[in-house]
Write a protein that holds these residues in place. Structure first.
Motif, PDB file in Angstrom:
ATOM      1  N   THR A  75       4.032 -53.399 -22.395  1.00 10.68           N
ATOM      2  CA  THR A  75       4.143 -52.449 -23.511  1.00 10.68           C
ATOM      3  C   THR A  75       3.077 -51.358 -23.389  1.00 10.68           C
ATOM      4  O   THR A  75       3.365 -50.165 -23.540  1.00 10.68           O
ATOM      5  CB  THR A  75       3.955 -53.186 -24.858  1.00 10.68           C
ATOM      6  N   GLU A  78       3.726 -48.942 -20.379  1.00 16.81           N
ATOM      7  CA  GLU A  78       4.745 -47.929 -20.672  1.00 16.81           C
ATOM      8  C   GLU A  78       4.130 -46.771 -21.461  1.00 16.81           C
ATOM      9  O   GLU A  78       4.296 -45.603 -21.110  1.00 16.81           O
ATOM     10  CB  GLU A  78       5.907 -48.547 -21.448  1.00 16.81           C
ATOM     11  N   GLU A  79       3.393 -47.119 -22.524  1.00 11.49           N
ATOM     12  CA  GLU A  79       2.751 -46.076 -23.342  1.00 11.49           C
ATOM     13  C   GLU A  79       1.837 -45.196 -22.492  1.00 11.49           C
ATOM     14  O   GLU A  79       1.881 -43.975 -22.548  1.00 11.49           O
ATOM     15  CB  GLU A  79       1.887 -46.729 -24.431  1.00 11.49           C
ATOM     16  N   ALA A  83       2.495 -41.254 -21.216  1.00 11.43           N
ATOM     17  CA  ALA A  83       1.681 -40.287 -21.961  1.00 11.43           C
ATOM     18  C   ALA A  83       0.804 -39.460 -21.028  1.00 11.43           C
ATOM     19  O   ALA A  83       0.320 -38.398 -21.398  1.00 11.43           O
ATOM     20  CB  ALA A  83       0.809 -41.022 -22.979  1.00 11.43           C
TER      21      ALA A  83
END
Ligand code: MG
Length: 226
Positions: A75, A78-79, A83
């Motif tokens: 998780t 991915e962020e 970004a």
């Protein structure tokens, strides 16, 4: 063709480590959890084991902890990956993959120490995930030679072709990739886009060695003609 991910197809600009450390901080309340750990050519299972050992974390159920840790890691990865403008593909990769499929009809799979969702994210970040329908991953085994064999077997099954090992290439950027290809009995193409210099890879005696993939023609020639 069995492709490694980190250092071979992609450069995640150290963001893997950022995601690992953030997950370790959240779950185990430790800082700099990956300090002193060499991740290159490693598998995620081994990296997690080293995090536990180096930080003196005694866990009773390793599998349970690994599942929880990697769930959070994916998780965060991915962020962080999406970004940041820093992740990039290695030189020549985008054109090479297109040409390997369109002109050469090559069958491609992944062979990487990343757990599958982590590997998929690193490729999706650059829109190249679809080239690799299957593979062997760090979620299959902590031993690189095993996961490379799994990549080969899944590739044969997926494409419905019992590829002769003399026509199979393991492509990676570390001595561990070379050793895993040798254990499988395939050909090995080493590329010096990762942390290992050309001279270091040369001592492992891969069947072919390239500085990077910007010379697509040479790559295709090597694969076709040994
Ligand atoms: Mg690598």
């Amino acid at each position: 063709l069995i492709f490694d991910v980190d250092g071979t197809l992609t450069d995640s600009a150290g963001l893997t480590r950022v995601a690992l450390e953030r997950a370790a901080r959240e779950i185990y309340a430790i800082d700099n959890a990956t300090r002193g750990i060499t991740a290159y050519g490693q598998t995620d299972v081994n990296i997690f084991s080293e995090i536990l050992v180096n930080n003196r974390l005694a866990v009773e159920d390793f599998e349970d902890h690994f599942t929880r840790f990697t769930g959070r890691y994916v998780t965060l990865l991915e962020e962080i990956l999406f970004a940041s403008p820093r992740p990039r593909l290695q030189p020549g990769v985008k054109d090479l993959l297109l040409r390997l499929v369109r002109e050469s009809g090559m069958n491609m799979v992944l062979g990487t120490g990343n757990i599958e969702p982590g590997a998929r994210l690193k490729l999706k970040r650059h829109g190249i995930d679809h080239y690799f329908p299957t593979g062997g991953f760090g979620s299959d085994s902590g031993v690189r030679a095993d996961l490379i064999r799994i990549a080969y077997e899944r590739g044969c099954r997926h494409f419905g072709i019992p590829f002769p090992l003399k026509d199979v290439w393991v492509i990676g950027d570390t001595p561990n990739d070379v050793a895993a290809g040798r254990a499988l009995g395939s050909k090995i193409l080493a590329v010096a886009t990762g942390m290992y210099a050309r001279a270091e890879l040369e001592t492992c005696q891969p069947d072919a060695l390239m500085d990077d993939f910007s010379d697509n023609d040479r790559f295709i020639d090597v694969i076709r003609n040994g």
